[in-house]
Scaffold this active site. Structure first.
Site, PDB file in Angstrom:
ATOM      1  N   GLY A 218       0.830  -1.202   0.000  1.00  0.00           N
ATOM      2  CA  GLY A 218       0.000   0.000   0.000  1.00  0.00           C
ATOM      3  C   GLY A 218       0.858   1.243   0.000  1.00  0.00           C
ATOM      4  O   GLY A 218       2.061   1.175   0.260  1.00  0.00           O
TER       5      GLY A 218
ATOM      6  N   CYS B 198       5.213  -6.244   1.580  1.00  0.00           N
ATOM      7  CA  CYS B 198       5.574  -4.824   1.557  1.00  0.00           C
ATOM      8  C   CYS B 198       4.891  -4.074   2.716  1.00  0.00           C
ATOM      9  O   CYS B 198       5.204  -4.341   3.866  1.00  0.00           O
ATOM     10  CB  CYS B 198       5.235  -4.264   0.179  1.00  0.00           C
ATOM     11  N   TYR B 199       3.946  -3.192   2.432  1.00  0.00           N
ATOM     12  CA  TYR B 199       3.265  -2.510   3.551  1.00  0.00           C
ATOM     13  C   TYR B 199       2.673  -3.541   4.514  1.00  0.00           C
ATOM     14  O   TYR B 199       2.688  -3.352   5.730  1.00  0.00           O
ATOM     15  CB  TYR B 199       2.150  -1.588   3.025  1.00  0.00           C
TER      16      TYR B 199
ATOM     17  N   HIS C 235       7.594  -8.085  -3.903  1.00  0.00           N
ATOM     18  CA  HIS C 235       6.272  -8.457  -4.408  1.00  0.00           C
ATOM     19  C   HIS C 235       6.326  -9.806  -5.142  1.00  0.00           C
ATOM     20  O   HIS C 235       6.770  -9.859  -6.277  1.00  0.00           O
ATOM     21  CB  HIS C 235       5.755  -7.381  -5.364  1.00  0.00           C
TER      22      HIS C 235
ATOM     23  N   GLU D   7       3.864 -11.321  -6.308  1.00  0.00           N
ATOM     24  CA  GLU D   7       2.759 -11.383  -7.271  1.00  0.00           C
ATOM     25  C   GLU D   7       3.119 -10.838  -8.643  1.00  0.00           C
ATOM     26  O   GLU D   7       2.395 -11.044  -9.600  1.00  0.00           O
ATOM     27  CB  GLU D   7       1.527 -10.657  -6.708  1.00  0.00           C
TER      28      GLU D   7
ATOM     29  N   ASP E 152     -17.495 -10.358 -22.045  1.00  0.00           N
ATOM     30  CA  ASP E 152     -18.188 -10.548 -20.773  1.00  0.00           C
ATOM     31  C   ASP E 152     -19.684 -10.809 -20.963  1.00  0.00           C
ATOM     32  O   ASP E 152     -20.228 -11.749 -20.380  1.00  0.00           O
ATOM     33  CB  ASP E 152     -17.972  -9.339 -19.849  1.00  0.00           C
TER      34      ASP E 152
ATOM     35  N   LYS F  31     -10.867 -11.870 -15.763  1.00  0.00           N
ATOM     36  CA  LYS F  31     -11.033 -11.959 -17.217  1.00  0.00           C
ATOM     37  C   LYS F  31     -10.548 -13.292 -17.796  1.00  0.00           C
ATOM     38  O   LYS F  31     -11.224 -13.897 -18.624  1.00  0.00           O
ATOM     39  CB  LYS F  31     -10.250 -10.814 -17.865  1.00  0.00           C
TER      40      LYS F  31
END
Ligand code: XMP
Length: 527
Positions: free
Chosen positions: A54, A81-82, A176, A178, A234, A376
């Site tokens: 964050g 991280c944060y 990170h 991710e 979608d 998605k």
């Protein structure tokens, strides 16, 4: 019931990626704001909790903290991280204020053979220590670890780059996992989710169809549903899923605003009405749309007119379907997260990105959003499993206002006709030109590609005569998230071929140019 991982969002730009990576490992995960209440967390019953990064500093008074229950539930917790810093602070460690915040590549050295990093490494350094290539967020640093924690990794500039308490299964990473730049990121998240949390990897689209069908049937009963079909991924997948669940209780309304791509209306009707047997009402409203757009040149005004007219036409059709009690929409998980807002901070909008959705409450219909939980790539997988043509499901995105924002300035039918032909030539060439190195088509190697009509005339020669005709611009970009994008380095032969074909085959065009602007500072669309 699936095992679930709870991600508490402290406002990082990449929080969504954490959920996506975990779902790619077939474990269900959800993102919620960091300040959800304790009862919610208890009820959610997570197998593990991840605290995201964050923008704040733990050292500021009033900066966000994780609810205490996160550390009392007895499940593994990973702070990124944060998330690591607030974990350190909340459990009795110390965080120091950094001067600069910077996101960058780093090589970290692993320590102590923790349950989290054991056997995960990219290479060994000269003295035989395991090293990891990671994407680090420099800034504030953990200066003292809370009691019970051991050092898990370090760099020269960040001595406590990761920490572990194997007993309580609490872990903190300053980098990170991710983002794909962290080479072993997937291994790290898999270690946490599959091994340390022990979550069962049973989240799969094939099985999800049965679950979703059952849920939709229970929700809708014998009532009728309407859905606005746009031809986009979608709404198409939502239609296919609802049709599988409730068959003839579903009626789709396909509003053709006259600003669709070549043969698009035909394709929608063939796929849904002919092949899948879905009830589709095709409304050709192009004349009304084009007359409302006459004389309008401002891009935002054009978007608003198209959006409002869409609602009008859809509503008129919906009113004719007296039985309908539900309005289905193709809302997907990123839409849900974005409208909930990031952490406590509002998101920034450059253009009004509303789709031609936003239908009014006056319809008096209950809202049905069968794709609300899906990312998605999951929606696409589901679409193929439901029998939609892969070429439709893996199509580049197309904006709701359609060619309306690709015809600069005033929209006229003749311009739309001309642009449709030019665009079709470009797309067909991208689909049929295979890159030797990757074996993929240039369509698949680009994220979005299209032609743009410029209402500018320039001089040319054709045969013996002088011409004075319009310009078409080609745009092709590569991007992962559409927030930033690079212009695609298309082969010159491909561009030359497209240019020749457009100029020879599309009356009214004598010049083709290629857009070589990145985003930022340009946007992907021209309006
Ligand atoms: P920009 O042009 O902002 O586009 O770089 C980013 C992505 O958003 C799409 N886009 C829209 N989609 N309604 C939509 O449904 C809109 O008004 C709209 N404007 C841009 C664009 O095609 C790209 O994929």
């Amino acid at each position: 019931m699936h095992d679930k991982i709870l991600i508490l969002d402290f406002g990082s730009q990449v929080t969504q990626l954490i959920a996506r990576r975990i779902r790619e490992s077939h474990v269900y995960s959800e993102i919620h704001p960091y300040d959800v209440d304790e009862a919610f967390i208890r009820e959610f019953a997570p197998k593990g909790i991840i605290l995201s990064g964050g923008p704040n500093s733990v050292t500021e008074a009033g900066s966000p903290r994780a609810p205490q229950i996160v550390f009392d539930l007895g499940v593994p917790v990973l702070g990124i991280c944060y998330g690591m810093q607030t974990m350190a602070d909340q459990l009795g460690g110390k965080v120091e204020l950094g001067k600069l915040r910077e996101f960058g590549y780093a090589e970290v050295r692993a320590h102590n053979h923790t349950g989290f990093l054991n056997d995960i490494e990219d290479f060994k350094d000269d003295s035989g220590h395991g090293m990891l290539k990671v994407w680090m967020s420099h800034g504030d640093k953990v200066a003292d670890m809370p009691a019970g924690f051991r050092l898990m990794a370090s760099t020269p500039s960040c001595p406590i780059a990761a920490m572990a308490d194997d007993e309580r299964r609490f872990y903190g990473l300053q980098w990170h996992p991710e983002v794909t730049h962290t080479v072993q990121g997937r291994a790290m998240l898999d270690r946490f989710v599959l091994e340390l949390c022990g979550a069962t990897p049973d989240w799969e689209m094939g099985h999800y169809i049965d679950e979703a069908v059952e849920k939709i049937r229970a929700q809708v009963g014998d009532e009728h549903v309407i859905l606005g079909l746009s031809g986009g991924v979608d709404s198409s997948v939502a239609a296919a899923l609802l049709h599988r669940a409730i068959g003839d209780q579903l009626t789709c309304v396909f509003v053709d605003h006259g600003l669709l791509r070549q043969k698009e209306a035909e394709q929608v009707m063939t796929t849904f009405a002919d092949h899948l047997g879905v009830k589709v009402i095709h409304v050709d409203a192009s004349t009304v749309f084009l007359s409302k757009l006459a004389g309008v040149t401002d891009p935002e005004a054009k978007r608003k007119i198209i959006g409002a007219e869409f609602v009008e036409v859809f509503q008129a059709e919906a009113n004719k379907l007296k039985d309908a009690k539900w309005l289905a929409q193709g809302t997907i998980y990123p839409d849900v997260i974005e409208s909930a807002g990031k952490g406590k901070k509002g998101a920034h909008t450059i253009k009004s990105h509303h789709n031609v959705g936003g239908l009014p409450e006056t319809l008096n219909l209950k809202l049905l959003e069968p794709l609300r939980e899906l990312f998605k790539d999951e929606v696409r997988e589901l679409g193929v499993k439901l029998g939609l043509p892969p070429a439709m499901v893996y199509r580049h995105p197309f904006p709701g206002p359609g060619l309306g924002v690709r015809i600069l300035g005033e929209v006229k039918r003749e311009f739309a006709d001309l642009l449709r032909r030019a665009d079709a030539i470009f797309i067909e060439t991208l689909r049929t030109t295979i890159d030797k190195e990757t074996g993929k088509s240039w369509y698949d190697l680009t994220s979005q590609a299209f032609a743009v009509f410029l209402p500018v005339k320039s001089v040319g020669v054709m045969g013996d005569g002088r011409t004075y005709e319009y310009v078409v611009a080609l745009r092709a970009v590569q991007t992962l998230d559409f927030m930033t994008a690079h212009w695609a380095h298309l082969p010159h032969e491909l561009l030359g071929h497209v240019s020749n074909r457009i100029i020879n085959e599309v009356r009214g065009v004598n010049r083709v140019v290629y857009d070589i602007s990145g985003k930022p500072p340009a946007t992907i669309e021209w309006e």
